[in-house]
Enzyme design. Sequence first.
Site, PDB file in Angstrom:
ATOM      1  N   ASP A  73       0.834  -1.213   0.000  1.00 42.40           N
ATOM      2  CA  ASP A  73       0.000   0.000   0.000  1.00 42.40           C
ATOM      3  C   ASP A  73       0.868   1.263   0.000  1.00 42.40           C
ATOM      4  O   ASP A  73       0.336   2.378  -0.073  1.00 42.40           O
ATOM      5  CB  ASP A  73      -1.011  -0.001   1.156  1.00 42.40           C
ATOM      6  N   LYS A 103      -0.753  -9.639   2.761  1.00 40.86           N
ATOM      7  CA  LYS A 103      -0.029  -9.099   3.919  1.00 40.86           C
ATOM      8  C   LYS A 103      -0.957  -8.163   4.678  1.00 40.86           C
ATOM      9  O   LYS A 103      -1.750  -7.440   4.061  1.00 40.86           O
ATOM     10  CB  LYS A 103       1.230  -8.344   3.476  1.00 40.86           C
ATOM     11  N   ASP A 155      -1.194  -6.384  -0.462  1.00 42.24           N
ATOM     12  CA  ASP A 155      -1.290  -5.739   0.856  1.00 42.24           C
ATOM     13  C   ASP A 155      -2.738  -5.325   1.127  1.00 42.24           C
ATOM     14  O   ASP A 155      -3.378  -4.698   0.269  1.00 42.24           O
ATOM     15  CB  ASP A 155      -0.427  -4.469   0.787  1.00 42.24           C
ATOM     16  N   GLU A 200      -1.011  -5.549   8.411  1.00 41.94           N
ATOM     17  CA  GLU A 200      -0.217  -4.938   9.480  1.00 41.94           C
ATOM     18  C   GLU A 200      -0.800  -5.255  10.854  1.00 41.94           C
ATOM     19  O   GLU A 200      -2.021  -5.181  11.056  1.00 41.94           O
ATOM     20  CB  GLU A 200      -0.185  -3.412   9.296  1.00 41.94           C
ATOM     21  N   GLU A 231       9.624  -3.962  10.271  1.00 38.51           N
ATOM     22  CA  GLU A 231       9.946  -2.643   9.721  1.00 38.51           C
ATOM     23  C   GLU A 231      10.508  -1.710  10.792  1.00 38.51           C
ATOM     24  O   GLU A 231       9.895  -1.520  11.851  1.00 38.51           O
ATOM     25  CB  GLU A 231       8.688  -2.028   9.076  1.00 38.51           C
TER      26      GLU A 231
END
Length: 261
Positions: free
Chosen positions: A43, A110, A82, A112, A174
């Site tokens: 994204d 994916k 994402d 978050e 990250e």
Amino acid sequence: MKRQPHDFLAMKTVHPITMLTAYTCPVARALERAKIPVILVGDTVGMVEMGFDSTRDVTIAHMEYHVGAVRRGAPNTHIIGDLPYLTDKDPDTALHSAERLISAGADSIKLEGAKTDVIAHLVNSGIPVVGHTGLTPQTAQNFKQVGKVEQEAQQIKRDAHAIQQAGAFMLVLEHIPYSLAADITGHLSIPTIGIGAGPDCDGQVLVINDALGLGDYWPPFSKQYAHASDTLVNVANAFRDEVTQRVFPINIIPLTGTGSR
Ligand code: KIV
């Protein structure tokens, strides 16, 4: 041959995993030619391609469009799609969103954060999931490194283990301290992919625009392997000069291609 989740699991500690983002067909085609084993349609497209200030402006329809373009360019490469902000807000919404990206061409999804109920629901529904912890841009206040204070580091470790436990087959780390990433990598059985997380992860990911030098903001942990913005300016300058001087389109010498477009 297209890699599957078990191939990435087998690569852990054996062969570093190379991941790049892509958002368009020609870039995906180049990455497949370069034998990059896994492409992330992130994204980040919202910030590096669409001009938004945040990834929060990206919608599932935007992601479907980009996943489709990347799939057409890289038919034989594992593609991760994402899930954008809030499209994974609960298990059923996430499943609906994930199915849209899988239909558009993604092999896995994916998302978050340690949304363990969401991850488990997707995995139980047959959708392979990649986790993402450390700095999570969809909810972060800023892009500073996280995990420097002990309490935060412990939380990131717990999240990493919970994401693995919920069934993710790979985990993006990250912008966390290198020692924390090394510790997490050493204790997980799934591969970790670092971005600003140091050399001890099982693989590395870069945003392709950062690697190409295509843009004007460079995260501190990125590396520009080329200077594509400068090349663009040079091409535009040369074209403008030739049109102004009535040089173009006289004496064009075709270099390559079939001329069929
Ligand atoms: O969206 C994205 O491109 C990402 C990478 C920065 C890992 O999440």
